[in-house]
Every structure is written in C-alpha cells, then in structure tokens.
Design an enzyme around this catalytic site. Structure first.
Site, PDB file in Angstrom:
ATOM      1  N   LYS A 125       0.824  -1.200   0.000  1.00  0.00           N
ATOM      2  CA  LYS A 125       0.000   0.000   0.000  1.00  0.00           C
ATOM      3  C   LYS A 125       0.866   1.260   0.000  1.00  0.00           C
ATOM      4  CE  LYS A 125      -4.238  -2.171   1.471  1.00  0.00           C
ATOM      5  NZ  LYS A 125      -4.841  -2.958   2.502  1.00  0.00           N
TER       6      LYS A 125
HETATM    7  N1  GLU Z   1      -8.186  -8.835   3.777  1.00  0.00           N
HETATM    8  C1  GLU Z   1      -7.076  -9.547   3.237  1.00  0.00           C
HETATM    9  C2  GLU Z   1      -6.123  -8.613   2.588  1.00  0.00           C
HETATM   10  O1  GLU Z   1      -6.511  -7.534   2.164  1.00  0.00           O
HETATM   11  C3  GLU Z   1      -7.466 -10.531   2.144  1.00  0.00           C
HETATM   12  C4  GLU Z   1      -7.897 -11.748   2.682  1.00  0.00           C
HETATM   13  C5  GLU Z   1      -8.330 -12.812   1.712  1.00  0.00           C
HETATM   14  O2  GLU Z   1      -8.551 -12.569   0.517  1.00  0.00           O
HETATM   15  O3  GLU Z   1      -8.488 -13.900   2.246  1.00  0.00           O
HETATM   16  O4  GLU Z   1      -4.969  -8.961   2.489  1.00  0.00           O
END
Ligand code: GLU
Length: 281
Positions: A257
């Site tokens: 990010k």
């Molecule tokens: N929230 C997780 C992330 O942004 C992704 C989780 C998933 O796709 O299992 O890395």
C-alpha cells in the site's frame, strides 16, 4: 452479470482491508475474482475486512468501493448494496466469531498464550518467510507458569498437527503441500485485544457467506493451509482455492500500500483508463 441464468452454486468474494489505498496488485487479483465469478455465472461478494484496529480508516472503505467500481468490478452483495448475509463489514459480525471461537475452546483445540511478539522473536531461531509470521515455538502449549507473566493479556492459539502435510489442489498454482509445525505453527485465533484474527474471521465468513471459491494473492498460501485446519476442526466443507501470482514493481519488490504511485486513485487522477490498466496486466 452475464445474460445467462445465474449459477447459484458459484459464490466468490473479494475481501479488501481498508488500511490504505488499493493499488494495481489488488485490482489485478480482484479482477480475476470478478472474471471467474462472471464466467461461472455466479455471485461475487464484497467483504470489508475492517478488523485491523488502528490501521483501519473509514475513508479507505469509501475509497475501496469507489476505486474498484471504477476499475470495472461488480459485486452483487456487499456493505453498500446489502444482501442475505449482512452485515458485510467484519466489525459488525463480532458475535459470530465469538460463537465459533467458543466451539473451538470447548473441544480443546485452542489454548491461551501470553507470549509477546518479542518473546516469540527471542525464542525462534529458524528463519521464516518474510511474508509470514515466525513459527510459534510452543511456549504456552503445555502447562504454563502464569505467575511469571502476571497481568499480561491473553491471546488464543489453534494447536496445529505437527508434521502433517496440508495438501490441496490450487486452481491457479497447481498442487500445494504445506507442512504444519514447519511452514507455520500454532496460530492466533483471538488476539490479545480480544478481536478475532484474520484467520478466524476470514474462515467463519467464507463459510457463513457460502463462498465456494476463494481467489486471493499467493502471499496467502500458508494462511490457506491454516484455514483448511479450521474448516476441518469445525466440520465445514472446504471451498476451492485460486491463488494469483503477486504483482511486483520494476525492482521485483511486491507491491504494497506504500507504493502510492501505483494506487488506483493516483492512476485515475493521471488519466489512465481502467481498460488500459486491465489490458496492461
Ligand atoms: N483482507 C485480506 C487482505 O486484504 C485478504 C484476505 C483474503 O482474501 O483472504 O490482504
């Protein structure tokens, strides 16, 4: 979503964490998730994984919905459009995770742990993948001397079957073999701050939301092995998995990010079109 009859049996999802602006790497992975749901005539769910305490910001939730829609991704269920599995933000689902955690606790599959990150780092000598946490050395597995760390907050860890190969056929990357106790150790299901870990919340939601295929980045392969153990412990059907290769920058470093230049919002402001960005992948 396509003109044919919807195939109620395929349910995919995208599950961003609102801790920053989404970049081209996220968009590519989510585009694959979207395309696979479309090709199957199924449903795509948008889940807002907003449990990361201090790092989550409401403006990033808005930005994710906006940026992904701009990129061309459509979802049929989500925090903005509702659906039969509401709420679609994890912060609104805490009692569901608590119930599942209580089940794991009753059957003795989890144990309390008072180790700090520093304790673990000191006890661990084996190297671990940069992407992943160190293999937990098992300090709190057996009887522990609680008096030695009075007042320390407690996390709960899932006890993994040491030495067992967790094998699965990845629909993107082919056969996988990940060894419990070597590639990953006893992992946290409830954090010291009382919130469920990503592993627990994600597994509970993918199950309760009826997800049949999980599409996500290859950085989460080891997490998939952890989650397979949770599915098994809870007697739940394991979904299919499709892991996408990670996008790297010109130096071969995985996008994060902090690569602001490749944030979707930045590319949009520079006048790049979604069609161009999708085609340049
Ligand atoms: N929230 C997780 C992330 O942004 C992704 C989780 C998933 O796709 O299992 O890395």
């Amino acid at each position: 979503m396509g003109s044919g009859a919807a195939n109620a049996s395929y349910r995919g999802r995208i599950a961003p964490s609102p801790t920053g602006l989404l970049h081209l790497g996220h968009a590519r992975t989510f585009w694959i998730a979207h395309s696979r749901a479309c090709e199957a005539g199924g449903v795509l769910v948008f889940r807002n994984e907003d449990l990361d305490g201090d790092r989550v910001r409401p403006e990033f939730v808005e930005a994710q919905l906006h940026d992904l829609r701009w990129f061309g991704i459509e979802w049929q269920e989500g925090p903005d459009v509702g659906g039969p599995h509401s709420p679609y933000s994890q912060s609104g689902r805490l009692p569901l995770y608590r119930d599942v955690f209580e089940r794991l606790r009753r059957v003795g599959m989890v144990y309390p742990c008072r180790c700090s990150r520093k304790d673990i780092a000191l006890a661990v000598s084996a190297p671990h993948a940069a992407d992943d946490e160190p293999v937990y050395p098992g300090t709190c597995r057996g009887p522990t001397d609680w008096a030695a760390s009075p007042g320390r907050p407690v996390a709960w860890r899932f006890r993994v079957p040491d030495g067992e190969v967790i094998g699965f056929e990845d629909r993107g990357l082919g056969p996988q073999r990940i060894v419990a106790g070597r590639d990953f150790g006893d992992f946290v299901v409830v954090r010291q701050d009382g919130l469920p870990s990503y592993q627990l919340a994600c597994t509970v939601d993918d199950h309760l939301m009826g997800i049949t295929e999980v599409v996500r980045g290859a950085d989460l392969l080891v997490s998939t092995a952890r989650q397979i153990l949770l599915y098994r412990a809870l007697g739940w059907a394991v979904p299919g998995f499709f892991h996408c290769p990670l996008v790297t920058d010109e130096n071969g470093v995985r996008l994060a990010k902090r690569h602001a230049a490749l944030a979707l919002a930045t590319l949009r402001e520079q006048g790049r079109s979604p069609e161009f960005l999708r085609a340049s992948g």
